[in-house]
Design an enzyme around this catalytic site. Structure first.
Site, PDB file in Angstrom:
ATOM      1  CE1 TYR A 125      -1.102  -2.159   4.393  1.00 23.69           C
ATOM      2  CE2 TYR A 125      -3.120  -2.012   5.702  1.00 23.69           C
ATOM      3  CZ  TYR A 125      -2.114  -2.709   4.779  1.00 23.69           C
ATOM      4  OH  TYR A 125      -2.582  -3.966   4.359  1.00 23.69           O
ATOM      5  CD  GLU A 213      -0.496  -4.497   1.331  1.00 24.76           C
ATOM      6  OE1 GLU A 213      -0.893  -5.100   2.520  1.00 24.76           O
ATOM      7  OE2 GLU A 213       0.338  -4.725   0.789  1.00 24.76           O
TER       8      GLU A 213
END
Length: 403
Positions: A125, A213
């Site tokens: 992530y 993101e």
């Protein structure tokens, strides 16, 4: 301004970030053509079908009409048409949408970046955003990438790392290497990740984003580092510098009321209360919401009409507020500095008559230049409009007429 995944990936690629290749399509026929082209370009034989909506959690979400998830694997071209038809045109419901979901008008046909050996891949992530406490950008990253990152942050926060960027220096190669090291990488994938991080941050700064993101960032079985997904939000105030990005706005993904307010030049935020607000100035708006709370009500919106509260602008503001069926009353709180209060009062009366029957009471507090004249105009209008002088007076009238 939020972007679709495919749009965000295009920006990333322009800054040198390696991405999962794909093509956006609007029909099953286009999907078959895109799959053939991807096979020729990348050699992929399996394809990922991804719904393109402005919401996360698409992999876990489901299409109301078909029960399909928002992200599907087609194990060959022969499965592609059914997978696309299971998503396209339906309403995808995720944890970030309403119960009605969002209509899927297009899907992304992407290469299967996990082939040929899924077990030898890793998911990470990574996001870039502003730390509002320090006023500095930070890179957040974790070894636990994938669909359950929210659970990771909640249950195992020690697995979330943060790297703060000094604005005077910018991101350094040392920081990029540190991130790759903390992710447990070595060899080719270590070098690929350092390049990935540097390019990602360059993209974030270069396009004036408020959020980048990537979840997941994928380490492939041959140690390449790819952006398999992208969630990008651009700063609206910077779009005058990026005309090419302003054209990427998808109005169909936004609340129609927000779009209408934006086109009318009104600063509007929808809330969950029962008292509509119309003010001029953000500070006065906050004070107005406070007095509504003190009166026992709840603000239904934040709406700043700005310095020119003429009849046309007031009418547009009323129409936007009245679209909310929860609104039981409207409080207009205007300070007449640049604009005279009597002109605002006349604008309110004209707007009321133009709209016709407004089913809720309107409380109007006008203070500043020609405030007395403005109060007389409101009091003598014969309409369901009530004047107030002080903030307490306005709060009491809200309580009396609405609550």
């Amino acid at each position: 301004m939020n972007l679709h995944e495919y749009q965000g990936k295009d920006i990333l690629k322009s800054y040198g970030v390696a991405i999962q290749e794909g093509k956006v399509v609007h029909s099953a026929t286009e999907a078959l053509k895109a799959a053939k082209e991807l096979n020729e370009e990348t050699g992929t034989e399996w394809f990922v079908v991804k719904a393109q909506i402005h919401a996360g959690g698409r992999g876990k979400g489901k299409v109301k009409e078909t029960g399909s998830h928002g992200v599907l694997i087609a194990k060959g071209v022969h499965e592609l048409e059914d997978k696309v038809n299971g998503i396209l045109g339906g309403h995808l419901v995720t944890a970030q949408t309403t119960a009605e979901g969002k209509k899927v008008n297009k899907v992304l046909i992407a290469e299967d970046a996990y082939a040929p050996d899924f077990d030898k891949t890793s998911e990470f992530y990574m996001s870039v955003l502003l730390n509002r406490e320090t006023g500095r950008n930070i890179i957040m990253y974790s070894t636990e990438g994938g669909m359950n990152i929210e659970e990771v942050a909640e249950k195992t926060p020690h697995l979330i790392f943060k790297e703060e960027i000094d604005p005077k220096v910018g991101i350094t190669r040392f920081q990029c290497r540190k991130i790759a090291f903390n992710l447990g990488l070595s060899g080719k994938s270590f070098k690929e990740m350092t390049k990935f991080v540097y390019s990602l941050y360059s993209a974030y700064e270069g396009c004036d984003a408020s959020l980048f993101e990537i979840n997941p960032v994928l380490r492939t079985c041959d140690d390449r580092i790819l952006a398999v997904d992208s969630k990008v939000s651009l700063d609206d105030n910077s779009l005058f510098r990026h005309k090419e990005y302003a054209e990427l706005r998808d109005l169909s993904e936004e609340d129609p009321t927000d779009v209408e307010a934006d086109q009318a030049g009104l600063n509007f935020v929808n809330l969950d209360g029962n008292i509509g607000c119309m003010v001029n100035g953000a500070g006065l708006a906050m004070a107005t919401m406070d007095i509504i709370k003190q009166s026992g009500g709840d603000p239904a919106n934040f709406l700043d009409v700005g310095g020119t509260a003429d009849a046309d602008r007031v009418e547009k503001a009323f129409n936007i507020i009245l679209k909310d069926s929860n609104v039981k009353g409207i409080l207009v709180n205007i300070f007449g500095g640049i604009v005279r209060c009597d002109r605002v009062a006349n604008g309110i009366v004209q707007a009321y008559k133009s709209i016709g029957n407004i089913p809720v009471p309107i409380i109007v507090r006008l203070q500043g230049t020609n405030a007395i004249e403005a109060k007389n105009i409101i009091d003598n209008s014969g309409l369901n409009v009530h004047s107030a002088v002080t903030l307490k007076d306005a709060a009491d009238k809200v309580k009396e007429l609405v609550n």
